[in-house]
Structure formats: C-alpha cells, structure tokens
Design a protein around this motif. Structure first.
Motif, short mmCIF file in Angstrom:
data_model
loop_
_atom_site.label_atom_id
_atom_site.label_comp_id
_atom_site.label_asym_id
_atom_site.label_seq_id
_atom_site.Cartn_x
_atom_site.Cartn_y
_atom_site.Cartn_z
N ALA A 284 0.85 -1.19 0.00
CA ALA A 284 0.00 0.00 0.00
C ALA A 284 0.89 1.24 0.00
O ALA A 284 2.10 1.17 0.26
N LEU A 285 0.31 2.37 -0.30
CA LEU A 285 1.09 3.60 -0.30
C LEU A 285 0.56 4.56 0.76
O LEU A 285 -0.61 4.50 1.15
N ALA A 286 1.45 5.41 1.23
CA ALA A 286 1.09 6.45 2.19
C ALA A 286 1.64 7.77 1.69
O ALA A 286 2.80 7.86 1.28
N VAL A 287 0.80 8.79 1.71
CA VAL A 287 1.24 10.14 1.41
C VAL A 287 1.52 10.80 2.75
O VAL A 287 0.61 11.25 3.45
N ASP A 288 2.81 10.82 3.14
CA ASP A 288 3.17 11.32 4.47
C ASP A 288 4.07 12.55 4.41
O ASP A 288 4.70 12.93 5.39
N GLY A 289 4.14 13.15 3.22
CA GLY A 289 4.89 14.38 3.03
C GLY A 289 4.35 15.11 1.82
O GLY A 289 3.55 14.56 1.06
N PRO A 290 4.77 16.35 1.61
CA PRO A 290 4.32 17.08 0.43
C PRO A 290 4.72 16.33 -0.85
O PRO A 290 5.87 15.92 -1.00
N VAL A 291 3.77 16.13 -1.74
CA VAL A 291 4.05 15.43 -2.99
C VAL A 291 4.87 16.34 -3.90
O VAL A 291 4.50 17.49 -4.15
N ARG A 292 5.99 15.80 -4.39
CA ARG A 292 6.88 16.60 -5.23
C ARG A 292 7.71 15.66 -6.10
O ARG A 292 7.80 14.47 -5.83
N LEU A 293 8.32 16.24 -7.10
CA LEU A 293 9.21 15.47 -7.96
C LEU A 293 10.64 15.71 -7.50
O LEU A 293 11.12 16.85 -7.51
N ALA B 257 3.50 17.81 -13.73
CA ALA B 257 3.85 18.82 -14.72
C ALA B 257 5.36 18.98 -14.84
O ALA B 257 5.90 19.15 -15.94
N GLU B 258 6.04 18.89 -13.71
CA GLU B 258 7.50 18.97 -13.73
C GLU B 258 8.10 17.74 -14.39
O GLU B 258 9.08 17.83 -15.13
N GLN B 259 7.53 16.56 -14.14
CA GLN B 259 7.98 15.35 -14.83
C GLN B 259 7.81 15.49 -16.34
O GLN B 259 8.72 15.14 -17.11
N VAL B 260 6.68 16.00 -16.76
CA VAL B 260 6.43 16.20 -18.19
C VAL B 260 7.45 17.17 -18.78
O VAL B 260 8.01 16.95 -19.86
N ARG B 261 7.72 18.25 -18.06
CA ARG B 261 8.69 19.24 -18.54
C ARG B 261 10.07 18.60 -18.69
O ARG B 261 10.76 18.83 -19.69
N ARG B 262 10.45 17.79 -17.71
CA ARG B 262 11.79 17.20 -17.73
C ARG B 262 11.95 16.16 -18.84
O ARG B 262 12.99 16.11 -19.50
N VAL B 263 10.95 15.31 -19.03
CA VAL B 263 11.11 14.29 -20.08
C VAL B 263 11.05 14.95 -21.46
O VAL B 263 11.72 14.49 -22.39
N ALA B 264 10.28 16.02 -21.59
CA ALA B 264 10.28 16.76 -22.85
C ALA B 264 11.65 17.34 -23.12
O ALA B 264 12.13 17.34 -24.27
#
Length: 373
Positions: A108-117, A178-185
């Motif tokens: 399972a997953l836990a979101v225990d911090g601010p989500v960021r790349l 959005a940052e992931q998209v920017r980086r792979v582009a």
C-alpha cells in the motif's frame, strides 16, 4: 500504408512486453545479492535493445523499452514521487479470467509528506531507449497517470497533518507531474502515454461501490481525475504528443473490471486534453462502440481490438469488421489499431509466448496497412 507522421500511429501498441527468461533470472539474482545493480543494468540494456529491434522488425513506428526495468506498470513510478512511500500493508486487487479468480497484491502507499518530484523518474531509462531507436522510430515513454496515485489509496492514504485540505494535495500532485512532463520533454521525449485504469474501472458499478464504501465521491471522481490530468499536461510543448491508455485491469491474463465506457465517455472524450485514447475493446466485456460518438474532431482513438490475454491470433477480417463498426461513431481517419493492453503489465506477464506476442504485433501492422493504405 498512409502512415501518421505523429503519434499515436495507425499501428501502435500499449507499452509492456513479455520479459525474457534471462532478464527474470537476473532480477532474481539481484534480489538475492548474487549480482550487482550494474550487472543487472547491463542485462536490462541488452534485453531492451533486442525488444526494440523486434518492434522495428514487425513494422511499428514507435518503440518502448517493454517496461523491462519495472516490476509493475505503475507502482515503480509512484513510489519514486517525493512524499509517497510504500507501507507494510497490502493493496489487494481481485482479478478474474475464464478459468477462475486470483488476487494481485502490492505494498500500500502512504502520502506522508508534500508530494513533489525529486528526480526525473525513468529519465535514465528513456535516455537509453532514445539512444538506440532508429531515426524513423519514435521512442515512447509510458507512466501511470496522476489518477492512479489517488485511486490506489484514496483519502485514507493521505496524512491529514500534511494535507488538512484535499485541494492542496491535488495541486501538488499535478505540479509534480507537470514537472515530470517538462523534464522528459527536455530529454527529447515526443511521445508520452499516461496509463490509467481508474477511468475505465469507474464504468463498473461494482468498482464505484468500492469507492463509495471508502468515502470517495464515486459518481464524480472521474471529473476530478480529468481536471488533474489536464493540469499536469497543460504546459507541454506543442510537439509532445500525449495519449492515455484505459483498461480494466491486466494481470496474468486476468481482468478486474468490466462494462463499456458509457459512464465516463461524455466528460472524458470531451474534456481530457490528450491527443489520443488507447481503449480496450477486445471482447464483449468492454462494451460497444457507441461511446465513441463523444470523441471530438482531431482526437485519435486507438482501438485495442487484439487481445493480449491469450495467444490465439485474431483474423484480419474480424478486425476490419470491427473497425468498420467503430467508424459509424468516429471517422475512420481518427482511428488507429493496437493490442487491448500491454503484454506484461507486471513482471509475471500474460499467458502467451514471445512468438505469439510478435504475431499479434505483426497482425496489427499488416491490418492497419490494409485498412489505411
């Protein structure tokens, strides 16, 4: 064939491919500490190079790395997002097939911090893929859509101390994507696919009941997911083509949900700002083509008419007949052809052989040539 210059292509495929035995053995050896990470990487590189050659040889215009470096099509990505970690609890997804039932389990997953790349996820994988494809072949990167981060855990997986208000979670999630998209582009990626089972699962009343039971607004969840995907891809370069693949589960030739696309179709096709939709249409479980009437001009529909769940080869005549049926609802020039799903959404793979996999991909290429040539 009247080849499309940009993705999705007339003959295309979803992404994952059957892992060769030596790659599976290398993964086992690495897990036991018998080989180094670099040694495993070398085996992966060789296997990816071979599968890229196979895709070229059958005539595809795009190539993926087969998702050979992953255990799962989505969790390998999600766990690498900052603020998200696996837990000791298990997510269990119930699957069915013609022979019976089985369950898929992952942490399972836990979101225990601010989500960021915190890194360009699969960045090194894409660099290698793009370095080995032929000049006339487009390297395709597949990642799970942002919807999957929420669908797998729901509100219960999000620490209220980190996100007392859900809106902040959604904003951070889309910003990370959005940052992931920017980086792979920036790496040169011009074909990105967001894999999303949630938007297909939500067509199944049983799946909506499960979401309602855990406290989600199942009747409107797809609208939230559409907004978040749009926010994630809004600033992509004009020449980066983005598609989404929607299926009802794919694990060892089994499925988790059923039902046509009717429940989400109007909002999905009319509002999701992708360039194409990969849609599962390999059997009656997928519903009819009527929802395609909501697809607007300019958007491509990739019909997943060739099943990846068994090795029996479809007939060209049957595929052409079904393409004609779909063309009653969306113009033929907006249609492409593909398998219904990946061949190996998880490391275990579906129950067919490498040669059967090749035959299906070649059938897709040949059928597309006859339909659009």
């Amino acid at each position: 064939m009247t080849k499309r210059a940009t993705p999705p292509f007339r003959a295309d495929h979803v992404g994952s491919l059957l892992r060769p035995a030596r790659l599976l053995e290398a993964r086992r050896s690495r897990a036991l500490g018998e080989i180094t990470a670099a040694e495993l990487r070398a085996v992966e590189d060789e296997a990816v190079a071979e599968i890229v050659r196979m895709q070229r040889d059958v005539g595809l215009q795009s190539a993926t790395d087969g998702e050979f470096r992953r255990t799962s099509w989505h969790m390998d990505f999600i766990y690498r997002l900052g603020g998200i970690r696996p837990t000791d609890e298990k997510i269990k997804v119930h699957f069915r097939n013609a022979s019976g039932e089985l369950d898929f389990e992952s942490a399972a997953l836990a979101v225990d911090g601010p989500v960021r790349l915190t890194e360009t996820i699969f960045g090194d994988d894409y660099r290698y893929l793009s370095s080995i494809v032929d000049p006339d072949v487009t390297a395709k990167l597949t990642i799970p859509s942002p919807s999957m981060v929420h669908y797998r855990g729901g509100r219960a997986a999000i620490d209220p101390a980190v996100y007392p208000e859900q809106e902040a979670f959604w904003e951070d999630l889309s910003a990370a994507y959005a940052e992931q998209v920017r980086r792979v582009a920036a790496l040169g990626c011009r074909y990105l696919q967001l894999d999303d089972t949630s938007l297909a699962y939500l067509n199944d009343p049983a799946q909506r009941s499960l979401l309602s039971a855990r406290g989600d607004d199942a009747d409107h969840q797809h609208l939230r997911y559409i907004r978040q995907i749009n926010a994630a891809i809004a600033d992509r370069p004009a020449d980066l083509k983005v598609t989404t693949h929607m299926c009802r589960g794919n694990f060892r030739s089994s499925w988790a949900a059923e039902g046509g696309y009717d429940f989400v179709a109007e909002a999905l096709f009319g509002s999701l700002e992708v360039d194409g939709f990969f849609l599962e249409y390999d059997d009656a479980r997928s519903g009819d083509f009527a929802p395609l009437r909501f697809v607007p001009k300019g958007k491509m529909v990739v019909l997943g008419l060739v099943t990846t769940k068994r090795g029996t080869l479809e007939s060209k005549d049957d595929l052409k007949r079904r393409i004609d049926e779909a063309a009653r609802y969306v113009p033929l020039e907006q249609i492409c052809l593909s398998p219904q799903c990946g061949f190996s959404s998880t490391v275990e793979g579906n129950e067919l052989t490498y040669q059967e996999q090749m035959a299906k991909l070649r059938l897709i290429v040949e059928t597309a040539a006859e339909v659009w040539g």
